[in-house]
Design an enzyme around this catalytic site. Structure first.
Site, PDB file in Angstrom:
ATOM      1  N   GLY A  84       0.795  -0.968   0.026  1.00 53.76           N
ATOM      2  CA  GLY A  84       0.044  -0.019   0.043  1.00 53.76           C
ATOM      3  C   GLY A  84       0.985   1.189  -0.042  1.00 53.76           C
ATOM      4  O   GLY A  84       2.061   1.068   0.297  1.00 53.76           O
ATOM      5  N   CYS A 124       5.255  -5.963   2.040  1.00 54.38           N
ATOM      6  CA  CYS A 124       5.578  -4.745   1.831  1.00 54.38           C
ATOM      7  C   CYS A 124       5.015  -3.831   2.967  1.00 54.38           C
ATOM      8  O   CYS A 124       5.272  -4.167   3.815  1.00 54.38           O
ATOM      9  CB  CYS A 124       5.260  -4.537   0.378  1.00 54.38           C
ATOM     10  SG  CYS A 124       6.391  -2.482   0.083  1.00 54.38           S
ATOM     11  N   TYR A 125       4.055  -3.483   2.561  1.00 52.75           N
ATOM     12  CA  TYR A 125       3.317  -2.413   3.599  1.00 52.75           C
ATOM     13  C   TYR A 125       2.618  -3.360   4.618  1.00 52.75           C
ATOM     14  O   TYR A 125       2.580  -3.138   5.907  1.00 52.75           O
ATOM     15  CB  TYR A 125       2.129  -1.764   3.013  1.00 52.75           C
ATOM     16  CG  TYR A 125       1.263  -0.864   3.866  1.00 52.75           C
ATOM     17  CD1 TYR A 125       1.614   0.357   4.561  1.00 52.75           C
ATOM     18  CD2 TYR A 125       0.143  -1.316   4.437  1.00 52.75           C
ATOM     19  CE1 TYR A 125       0.801   1.127   5.470  1.00 52.75           C
ATOM     20  CE2 TYR A 125      -0.818  -0.669   5.512  1.00 52.75           C
ATOM     21  CZ  TYR A 125      -0.405   0.604   5.897  1.00 52.75           C
ATOM     22  OH  TYR A 125      -1.124   1.121   6.801  1.00 52.75           O
ATOM     23  N   HIS A 132       8.330  -7.818  -3.215  1.00 61.80           N
ATOM     24  CA  HIS A 132       6.979  -8.168  -3.768  1.00 61.80           C
ATOM     25  C   HIS A 132       7.257  -9.424  -4.657  1.00 61.80           C
ATOM     26  O   HIS A 132       7.711  -9.534  -5.563  1.00 61.80           O
ATOM     27  CB  HIS A 132       6.597  -7.189  -4.577  1.00 61.80           C
ATOM     28  CG  HIS A 132       6.205  -5.900  -4.021  1.00 61.80           C
ATOM     29  ND1 HIS A 132       4.876  -5.790  -3.838  1.00 61.80           N
ATOM     30  CD2 HIS A 132       6.626  -4.500  -3.889  1.00 61.80           C
ATOM     31  CE1 HIS A 132       4.560  -4.510  -2.930  1.00 61.80           C
ATOM     32  NE2 HIS A 132       5.923  -3.726  -3.168  1.00 61.80           N
ATOM     33  N   GLU A 144       4.886 -11.248  -5.710  1.00 62.33           N
ATOM     34  CA  GLU A 144       3.906 -11.628  -6.852  1.00 62.33           C
ATOM     35  C   GLU A 144       4.197 -11.172  -8.173  1.00 62.33           C
ATOM     36  O   GLU A 144       3.811 -11.347  -9.091  1.00 62.33           O
ATOM     37  CB  GLU A 144       2.747 -10.969  -6.089  1.00 62.33           C
ATOM     38  CG  GLU A 144       2.526  -9.319  -6.244  1.00 62.33           C
ATOM     39  CD  GLU A 144       3.222  -8.789  -4.655  1.00 62.33           C
ATOM     40  OE1 GLU A 144       2.760  -7.432  -4.683  1.00 62.33           O
ATOM     41  OE2 GLU A 144       4.095  -9.359  -4.142  1.00 62.33           O
ATOM     42  N   SER A 147     -22.013 -10.950 -26.108  1.00 62.33           N
ATOM     43  CA  SER A 147     -20.956  -9.951 -27.145  1.00 62.33           C
ATOM     44  C   SER A 147     -20.349 -10.525 -28.243  1.00 62.33           C
ATOM     45  O   SER A 147     -19.889  -9.876 -29.126  1.00 62.33           O
ATOM     46  CB  SER A 147     -20.168  -8.779 -26.163  1.00 62.33           C
ATOM     47  OG  SER A 147     -18.983  -9.719 -25.593  1.00 62.33           O
ATOM     48  N   ASP A 162     -15.327 -13.538 -22.909  1.00 65.46           N
ATOM     49  CA  ASP A 162     -16.004 -13.493 -21.728  1.00 65.46           C
ATOM     50  C   ASP A 162     -17.494 -14.032 -21.717  1.00 65.46           C
ATOM     51  O   ASP A 162     -17.778 -15.244 -21.275  1.00 65.46           O
ATOM     52  CB  ASP A 162     -15.883 -12.456 -20.799  1.00 65.46           C
ATOM     53  CG  ASP A 162     -14.618 -11.978 -20.531  1.00 65.46           C
ATOM     54  OD1 ASP A 162     -13.616 -12.814 -20.648  1.00 65.46           O
ATOM     55  OD2 ASP A 162     -14.199 -10.654 -20.327  1.00 65.46           O
ATOM     56  N   LYS A 201      -8.907 -13.561 -16.429  1.00 67.56           N
ATOM     57  CA  LYS A 201      -8.872 -13.650 -17.993  1.00 67.56           C
ATOM     58  C   LYS A 201      -8.243 -14.884 -18.558  1.00 67.56           C
ATOM     59  O   LYS A 201      -9.051 -15.954 -19.270  1.00 67.56           O
ATOM     60  CB  LYS A 201      -8.349 -12.529 -18.759  1.00 67.56           C
ATOM     61  CG  LYS A 201      -8.166 -12.665 -20.216  1.00 67.56           C
ATOM     62  CD  LYS A 201      -9.743 -12.581 -20.809  1.00 67.56           C
ATOM     63  CE  LYS A 201     -10.109 -10.962 -20.796  1.00 67.56           C
ATOM     64  NZ  LYS A 201     -11.493 -10.953 -21.500  1.00 67.56           N
TER      65      LYS A 201
END
Length: 514
Positions: free
Chosen positions: A55, A82-83, A169, A171, A223, A227, A370
Site C-alpha cells: 500500500g 511490503c506495507y 514483492h 507476486e 457480445s 468472456d 482472463k
C-alpha cells in the site's frame, strides 16, 4: 467456491490482483477483500491463510490503513507483503521508520533456506523492492530470515505462530522465485491441497447454474467476446434452450464482427441455445451524441445495454435471470472487490442502472481472471479461435474513440483496426501479442497528401503483452510491420493522416484508452 481459500486483504496496493492471481496459479482459490472488512466476516469465511498486500501509506502515520491485532491471533497463517509486512511488525510491537536508503527495483536478497518460505529457493535471489520505510526492529518472537545490502529485515518470521513478513514483492514477475515463495506459503505453511482447477470449476459451475435456474429462463448478454462466449458455453451446457442469447449490435463493434458473431452463435452455430440479434446502432449513436467524458460514455452504454435486454425480455415473455460475462478484474477495477481506487467502471458492473427488470443476475465467471476464463473455454470445448480471440471491452469502440462518438469516427477506427489486425496476423504475431488494436485520438493535425493540405485525425496503435491484464508492457513490434500498417491506414482510411504507436505500460496507463 465452497472450498479451501486464501484471503487477500487489500491495503490499496497496485499489485493486489497479482497476489490473488499468483495464489491461484498454485491451484488455491483466492479472493480480495478491503482492510475495512470486519474480523468476524474474515473468521466466518474460515480461510486457510491470509495475505496482507502492499500500500502507499506509512503504517505509523495517523489515519493510515490498519487492522486489528486479533487477526494475528486467530491461529491462521498470515503473510504480510511490503506495507503488509510493516503493518504486521508495527501492530505486534516492532518498529517501522523512514528508510535511510530507499530501495526500488530488482535487488539481490540473501535468504535463509531453512525458512518454510524459502524451501528450494536459492540462497541469493533477485527480488523486486519498492519501499521508502523499513522495519528497523522486528516484533517479539520474530527472527530475520532474509536481508539485502541496504535492508536488514527483508523477511521476518514467527514460525511458531505461522506469521511471515516479506518486505519485497514476490507476486511480480521481476522477483525471480516469487511464485515459489507464495507456493511455499499457501501449499506448505497453510497446508492447502490445491483443488482449484478449471475442470472442477466447469463441472461445479454447471451444477450450480442448474440448481439456481431450475426451470427458469435465462437471458444472456452476448457480445461475442471471450468472456460472454464462455459464459454462453457454460449456460448452454447447463440449461440448453432455457437460455436465450441476445446479441446487441450497438454499432461499436469491430469491422464485420456482428456477422461473425451471428455465424458462431446463430441458428447454424454449434451451441444449443436461442439467439436473437438486435441492431441498435442508431439508438446508441443518438444517446452518445455530444458526450465526451469517458465515464459518462460508459454509463450511457451500460444503461442502454440493460434497457435493450429488458425490451427483449418483454418480447419473448417471462425471463427470470439476466446472465453476464463479468470477470474478476471487472469487479475489482470497479472498486467492488478490494480497497484500491476505482480505475474505471465496467459496463456490466459499475455501469448497471439501479433498476433491472429481472429476478437476479447470473455471472458465472465473476470470480475468474482472463486466462482462467480461456482455460474454462477450452474445457468446455469452445474452438481455440474463439477462446483466444482478441479481448474486446463491453463498451466496444466507444472507449477506443477519444471524445464524442459518431458514425464517421466508428467507420475510421473500424477500418484502421481491421488493417492493423490483418498485418499483425500476416507477420505471424497474432498469438504472441497479448492484445492489440487501433484507437482514434481526438487530435487533428495538418498533413499533406497529393500536394494538397489535409487536416485529419491521428490513429493510435496499441499492442501490449500481459499475463493477467492487470499489468502490461508495450509489445515490441518490428518496425517494418508498423511502417506497413501506417502506410496502409493513411492510404486506405479516409480521414486519417497520422499514425502513432503507444508505448505506455500498465500502470501508469490502462490497456484501453478510456
Amino acid at each position: 467456491m465452497n472450498q479451501e481459500k486464501v484471503i487477500v486483504i487489500d491495503f490499496g496496493g497496485q499489485y493486489n490482483q497479482l497476489v490473488a492471481r499468483r495464489v491461484r496459479e498454485c491451484n488455491v482459490y483466492c479472493e480480495i477483500y478491503s482492510y475495512k472488512t470486519d474480523i468476524e466476516q474474515i473468521k466466518a469465511m474460515n480461510p486457510k491463510g491470509i495475505i496482507l498486500t502492499g500500500g502507499p501509506n506509512s503504517c505509523y502515520e495517523e489515519g493510515a490503513p490498519t487492522y486489528t491485532k486479533e487477526l494475528f491471533e486467530l491461529g491462521i497463517p498470515v503473510l504480510g507483503l511490503c506495507y503488509g509486512a510493516q503493518l504486521m511488525m508495527h501492530v505486534l510491537g516492532g518498529k517501522v521508520e523512514k528508510a535511510p536508503v530507499r530501495e526500488y527495483g530488482k535487488t539481490e536478497v540473501f535468504v535463509d533456506t531453512t525458512s518454510p518460505l524459502f524451501t528450494d529457493v536459492t540462497p541469493t535471489t533477485i527480488c523486486w523492492m519498492s519501499h521508502f520505510d523499513y522495519i528497523s526492529k522486528t516484533a517479539p518472537g520474530f527472527s530475520i530470515v532474509a536481508h539485502t545490502a541496504d535492508c536488514p529485515v527483508a523477511t521476518a518470521e514467527n514460525r511458531e505462530k505461522n506469521l511471515y513478513a516479506i518486505q519485497f514483492h514476490p507476486e511480480v514477475l521481476h522477483t525471480q522465485e516469487g511464485t515459489k515463495m507464495l507456493y511455499n506459503f499457501v501449499r506448505g505453511v497453510c497446508g492447502c491441497a490445491g483443488t482449484w482447477r478449471m475442470d472442477s470449476f466447469v463441472e461445479n459451475t454447471i451444477k450450480e447454474i442448474r440448481e439456481k435456474v431450475g426451470d427458469g429462463k435465462v437471458l444472456l448478454a452476448l457480445s461475442g467476446g471471450v468472456d460472454s462466449s464462455v459464459a454462453a458455453g457454460l449456460l448452454s451446457r447447463a440449461i440448453g434452450k432455457q437460455l436465450t442469447c441476445v446479441f446487441v449490435d450497438h454499432g461499436l463493434l469491430r469491422k464485420d464482427e456482428g456477422d461473425e458473431v451471428e455465424a458462431v452463435f446463430g441458428p447454424n452455430g454449434q451451441f444449443d441455445l436461442n439467439f436473437i440479434r438486435v441492431n441498435a446502432q442508431e439508438r446508441y449513436y443518438g444517446k452518445l451524441a455530444g458526450v465526451t467524458e469517458p465515464e459518462q460514455k460508459r454509463k450511457i452504454i451500460g444503461e442502454e445495454f440493460i434497457r435493450v435486454f429488458e425490451e427483449e425480455a418483454k418480447k419473448i415473455g417471462a425471463v427470470d435471470f439476466l446472465a453476464q460475462g463479468t470477470i474478476y478484474p471487472d469487479v475489482v477495477e470497479s472498486g467492488l472487490g478490494g480497497e484500491s481506487a476505482v480505475i474505471k467502471s465496467h459496463h456490466n458492473v459499475g455501469g448497471l442502472p439501479e433498476y433491472v427488470d429481472f429476478k437476479e443476475i447470473i455471472e458465472p465467471l465473476r470470480n475468474l481472471f482472463k486466462d482462467e476464463v480461456r482455460k474454462a473455454g477450452l474445457e468446455l470445448g469452445i474452438p481455440e479461435k474463439l477462446v483466444f480471440r482478441q479481448p474486446f471491452p463491453g463498451p466496444g469502440l466507444g472507449i477506443r474513440i477519444i471524445g464524442e462518438v459518431t458514425a464517421e469516427k466508428v467507420r475510421i477506427v473500424q477500418d484502421a483496426d481491421a488493417i492493423y489486425r490483418e498485418e499483425i496476423a500476416k507477420a505471424g504475431l497474432d498469438r504472441s501479442i497479448g492484445q492489440y488494436f487501433a484507437a482514434l485520438t481526438n487530435m487533428r493535425s495538418v498533413g499533406v497528401m497529393g500536394d494538397e493540405r489535409t487536416y485529419d485525425y491521428a490513429v493510435a496503435l496499441r499492442a501490449v503483452n500481459t499475463v493477467d491484464f492487470m499489468t502490461a508492457e508495450a509489445a515490441e513490434i518490428p518496425f517494418e510491420v508498423l511502417q506497413t500498417v501506417m502506410s496502409r491506414i493513411i492510404n486506405e482510411v479516409r480521414g486519417v493522416n497520422r499514425v502513432f504507436y503507444d508505448l505506455t505500460s500498465k500502470p501508469p496507463g490502462t490497456i484501453e484508452f478510456e
